[in-house]
Design an enzyme around this catalytic site. Structure first.
Site, PDB file in Angstrom:
ATOM      1  N   ARG A 109      91.615  69.201  72.864  1.00  0.00           N
ATOM      2  CA  ARG A 109      90.299  69.381  72.228  1.00  0.00           C
ATOM      3  C   ARG A 109      89.334  70.133  73.135  1.00  0.00           C
ATOM      4  O   ARG A 109      88.131  70.132  72.899  1.00  0.00           O
ATOM      5  CB  ARG A 109      89.708  68.039  71.860  1.00  0.00           C
ATOM      6  CG  ARG A 109      89.594  67.077  73.027  1.00  0.00           C
ATOM      7  CD  ARG A 109      88.775  65.913  72.603  1.00  0.00           C
ATOM      8  NE  ARG A 109      88.890  64.844  73.581  1.00  0.00           N
ATOM      9  CZ  ARG A 109      88.211  63.727  73.506  1.00  0.00           C
ATOM     10  NH1 ARG A 109      87.373  63.561  72.499  1.00  0.00           N
ATOM     11  NH2 ARG A 109      88.341  62.787  74.399  1.00  0.00           N
ATOM     12  N   LYS A 129      84.342  71.088  75.192  1.00  0.00           N
ATOM     13  CA  LYS A 129      85.153  69.906  74.899  1.00  0.00           C
ATOM     14  C   LYS A 129      84.716  69.343  73.553  1.00  0.00           C
ATOM     15  O   LYS A 129      83.533  69.052  73.356  1.00  0.00           O
ATOM     16  CB  LYS A 129      84.973  68.859  76.001  1.00  0.00           C
ATOM     17  CG  LYS A 129      85.863  67.633  75.819  1.00  0.00           C
ATOM     18  CD  LYS A 129      85.941  66.827  77.094  1.00  0.00           C
ATOM     19  CE  LYS A 129      86.690  65.516  76.894  1.00  0.00           C
ATOM     20  NZ  LYS A 129      86.736  64.720  78.120  1.00  0.00           N
ATOM     21  N   ASP A 141      92.420  64.959  66.386  1.00  0.00           N
ATOM     22  CA  ASP A 141      91.631  65.897  65.590  1.00  0.00           C
ATOM     23  C   ASP A 141      90.946  67.026  66.367  1.00  0.00           C
ATOM     24  O   ASP A 141      90.291  67.876  65.771  1.00  0.00           O
ATOM     25  CB  ASP A 141      90.575  65.128  64.775  1.00  0.00           C
ATOM     26  CG  ASP A 141      89.662  64.300  65.662  1.00  0.00           C
ATOM     27  OD1 ASP A 141      89.722  64.457  66.904  1.00  0.00           O
ATOM     28  OD2 ASP A 141      88.893  63.482  65.111  1.00  0.00           O
ATOM     29  N   GLY A 142      91.047  66.987  67.681  1.00  0.00           N
ATOM     30  CA  GLY A 142      90.430  68.060  68.464  1.00  0.00           C
ATOM     31  C   GLY A 142      88.930  67.906  68.653  1.00  0.00           C
ATOM     32  O   GLY A 142      88.271  68.801  69.187  1.00  0.00           O
ATOM     33  N   ASP A 276      97.215  64.241  84.570  1.00  0.00           N
ATOM     34  CA  ASP A 276      96.572  65.318  83.813  1.00  0.00           C
ATOM     35  C   ASP A 276      95.052  65.277  84.009  1.00  0.00           C
ATOM     36  O   ASP A 276      94.358  66.201  83.590  1.00  0.00           O
ATOM     37  CB  ASP A 276      96.911  65.226  82.320  1.00  0.00           C
ATOM     38  CG  ASP A 276      96.625  63.856  81.744  1.00  0.00           C
ATOM     39  OD1 ASP A 276      97.148  62.874  82.297  1.00  0.00           O
ATOM     40  OD2 ASP A 276      95.878  63.761  80.759  1.00  0.00           O
TER      41      ASP A 276
HETATM   42  P1  AMP Z   1      92.638  61.965  78.176  1.00  0.00           P
HETATM   43  O1  AMP Z   1      93.343  60.692  78.514  1.00  0.00           O
HETATM   44  O2  AMP Z   1      91.315  61.788  77.481  1.00  0.00           O
HETATM   45  O3  AMP Z   1      92.482  62.847  79.360  1.00  0.00           O
HETATM   46  O4  AMP Z   1      93.506  62.737  77.107  1.00  0.00           O
HETATM   47  C1  AMP Z   1      94.894  62.879  77.176  1.00  0.00           C
HETATM   48  C2  AMP Z   1      95.365  63.965  76.264  1.00  0.00           C
HETATM   49  O5  AMP Z   1      94.978  63.711  74.917  1.00  0.00           O
HETATM   50  C3  AMP Z   1      94.832  65.349  76.601  1.00  0.00           C
HETATM   51  O6  AMP Z   1      95.874  66.261  76.368  1.00  0.00           O
HETATM   52  C4  AMP Z   1      93.725  65.534  75.592  1.00  0.00           C
HETATM   53  O7  AMP Z   1      93.479  66.875  75.321  1.00  0.00           O
HETATM   54  C5  AMP Z   1      94.267  64.803  74.377  1.00  0.00           C
HETATM   55  N1  AMP Z   1      93.211  64.322  73.476  1.00  0.00           N
HETATM   56  C6  AMP Z   1      92.352  63.301  73.681  1.00  0.00           C
HETATM   57  N2  AMP Z   1      91.535  63.151  72.629  1.00  0.00           N
HETATM   58  C7  AMP Z   1      91.867  64.099  71.719  1.00  0.00           C
HETATM   59  C8  AMP Z   1      91.394  64.481  70.419  1.00  0.00           C
HETATM   60  N3  AMP Z   1      90.395  63.831  69.818  1.00  0.00           N
HETATM   61  N4  AMP Z   1      91.986  65.514  69.826  1.00  0.00           N
HETATM   62  C9  AMP Z   1      93.004  66.169  70.399  1.00  0.00           C
HETATM   63  N5  AMP Z   1      93.504  65.869  71.597  1.00  0.00           N
HETATM   64  C10 AMP Z   1      92.951  64.853  72.257  1.00  0.00           C
HETATM   65 MG    MG Z   2      92.338  64.456  80.126  1.00  0.00          MG
END
Ligand code: AMP
Ligand code: MG
Length: 531
Positions: A109, A129, A141-142, A276
């Site tokens: 996203r 973001k 949903d991005g 990540d």
């Molecule tokens: P995070 O733990 O928040 O760093 O996210 C882990 C992964 O999930 C990353 O690849 C993010 O881009 C993806 N991600 C988190 N929330 C969303 C969302 N609402 N839509 C798409 N991808 C998401």
């Molecule tokens: Mg992340």
């Protein structure tokens, strides 16, 4: 009218120099092989509205208040309009989540708008973001909601002003779209306001950016990304070679140690230290269910998903960073093919953390230098004293700076000086009081050994022990108001947190300990990953 935004000098080196996805546009979510990124544009939004912007970040691009308050700015940083030179893309990366390899993750996203070289010759990547779907969105949903965007926006800037390495935030914009979230994962989804934050950093490359190519045994792409990173972000190391790969890893280890020391200094708990979410530049990145320790508690984690094993608890962050660096070492091993230089990097991390931590603690205590003879025990015992009863970490160090070492104080007077730091003063038994006083007496004796005067010591301590941090409940109050359309507290907090070490008597209320109602309230004491 000529817009400054149209004059930004984009060089977009990331996509110029690295291999991209052959498929472009809003294609279905999928595995993207043989590529470091996919070209994709932000999804337009219906009613973008600027909530706040950070003027210091705007200044990096020579943008004035007038430029930022213009509708054009809102259109551009909500993703509705592209300016000349922008080439938007989402990055491919993988990662270890909660200790397990999770495969491809990527910018699900986040959409990068390109890299700008500013007047000073600095390169800054701009990234939205919450700007819509990308090939990496997996089942989501991005999008991002206002509450998590307020938290990311404010915390990025608060950390910067605290002197903690971090990605920055230029703007916070509500989109006018409704976003459905089940905040507690309990089957009660509700519509929330959507928002987009424009993040800014020299690079958004993560440990996981390297891991993905290594996991796929795509060594050429791994080499391409490592070489690119060294040339772009570590140019002082010289042209990439096997030796330079080693010194580069050593530097990443040292920078990571520095970041973690800062986190421990200010009481920041990241909450999701997956690989990540580890920046290759040692920047704090991806503000999700992070938190600030109110009462000092090494076992505290803000993340509800982490409640069971507390992998990402405050006191465990140094070990997790080492674990994450080990994953990075494994990922780049094919380029080095020797274990020792990688092991040396991990040792550099441990050493840099230990020494950095000792120096940092000595500074927090206002000691001139760390003296292992006396100070190891002094610090170890302080940590024990701080958990005897709930003691507000931030307030404690500010009050300690006020304690006189030049005049003789009675036990009662010593304790009174610290009273504002205790959450439940009634729990201070005679035994506990005696322990606290005994430690304070040792501390005073140690300061006297330094022969530094109290005024000077106080100044030095107050320059490393913040008065204002983004307490979890303060962020939540700002969010509650913002959700009602009142953005004033977001802006006021941003302003106060620009000077976190200063006494700001008119904002004293925001330096007080967490109020009782916030102890168990969602958003104030714990957070879910839903954002
Ligand atoms: P995070 O733990 O928040 O760093 O996210 C882990 C992964 O999930 C990353 O690849 C993010 O881009 C993806 N991600 C988190 N929330 C969303 C969302 N609402 N839509 C798409 N991808 C998401
Ligand atoms: Mg992340």
């Amino acid at each position: 009218m000529q817009f400054k935004l149209d004059q930004l000098n984009f060089d977009n080196r990331f996509i110029q120099e690295l291999s991209g996805d052959k498929i472009t546009g809003h294609t279905p979510r999928r595995q993207v092989e043989d590529a470091c990124y996919s070209l994709v544009t932000p999804t337009p939004v219906s009613h973008p509205q600027l909530v706040a912007y950070a003027k210091e970040v705007a200044e990096l691009f020579d943008l004035s208040a007038e430029d930022c308050l213009h509708d054009y700015f809102t259109q551009v940083f909500s993703g509705n309009q592209q300016v000349k030179g922008m080439e938007s893309y989402a990055m491919c990366y993988g990662g270890h989540q909660f200790g397990h390899w999770a495969g491809q993750l990527g910018d699900g996203r986040a959409i990068n708008l390109g890299e700008v070289v500013n007047q000073k010759g600095q390169r800054w990547a701009l990234q939205l973001k919450g700007a819509g779907l990308t090939p990496y969105s997996r089942t989501a949903d991005g999008l991002a909601v206002l509450r998590s965007s307020v938290r990311e926006f404010l915390c990025s800037e608060a950390m910067f002003h605290l002197g903690v390495p971090t990605t920055r935030a230029l703007s916070l914009i509500t989109t006018g779209e409704q976003v459905i979230r089940d905040m507690f994962y309990d089957g009660n989804p509700r519509a929330e306001l959507g928002a987009v934050v424009c993040r800014v950093a020299p690079s958004f490359v993560r440990f996981g950016s390297f891991e993905i190519h290594s996991a796929r045994q795509d060594i050429e792409l791994l080499r391409q990304l490592v070489d690119y990173t060294i040339r772009t972000d570590f140019p002082h190391l010289g042209e990439p070679s096997t030796e330079v790969y080693q010194t580069w890893f050593h530097e990443v280890c040292a920078k990571t140690a520095e970041m973690i020391v800062h986190w421990q200094r200010v009481g920041f708990v990241h909450g999701v230290m997956n690989t990540d979410n580890m920046s290759i530049l040692g920047l704090t990145i991806d503000y999700g269910p992070y938190g600030w320790v109110d009462n000092y508690d090494p076992d505290w984690t803000p993340n509800t998903t982490d409640r069971e094993y507390r992998r990402y608890r405050f006191g465990h962050q140094p070990q997790i960073a080492a674990w994450n660096l080990t994953q990075l070492a494994n990922a780049i091993y094919p380029l080095i093919e020797q274990v020792e230089p990688l092991q040396e990097g991990l040792n550099i991390y441990s050493q840099a953390f230990i020494v950095g931590y000792q120096e940092m603690m000595a500074e927090k205590l206002g000691l001139q230098v760390y003296d292992a003879q006396t100070d190891k025990a002094l610090i170890d015992d302080l940590v024990k004293v701080l958990v005897l009863v709930e003691t507000d970490m931030t307030i404690f160090y500010r009050l300690l700076a006020d304690i006189s070492t030049e005049t003789e104080l009675s036990d009662a007077d010593l304790l009174i000086q610290l009273s504002a730091a205790y959450y439940q003063p009634e729990q201070l038994t005679e035994l506990i009081k005696a322990d606290i006083i005994a430690w304070l007496r040792r501390y005073i004796a140690r300061v006297q050994q330094d022969k530094s005067d109290d005024m000077y010591r106080k100044q030095a301590m107050n320059a490393v022990n913040p008065k204002y941090v983004l307490r979890n409940y303060l962020a939540q109050l700002a969010i509650d108001k913002a959700e009602q359309g009142d953005h004033s507290m977001v802006q006021e907090l941003l302003e106060v947190l620009r000077h976190p070490y200063d006494e700001q008597p008119e904002h004293q209320a925001w330096a007080e300990k967490r109020p009782d109602w916030a102890r168990t309230k969602a958003g104030c004491s714990m957070l879910s990953c839903s954002s």
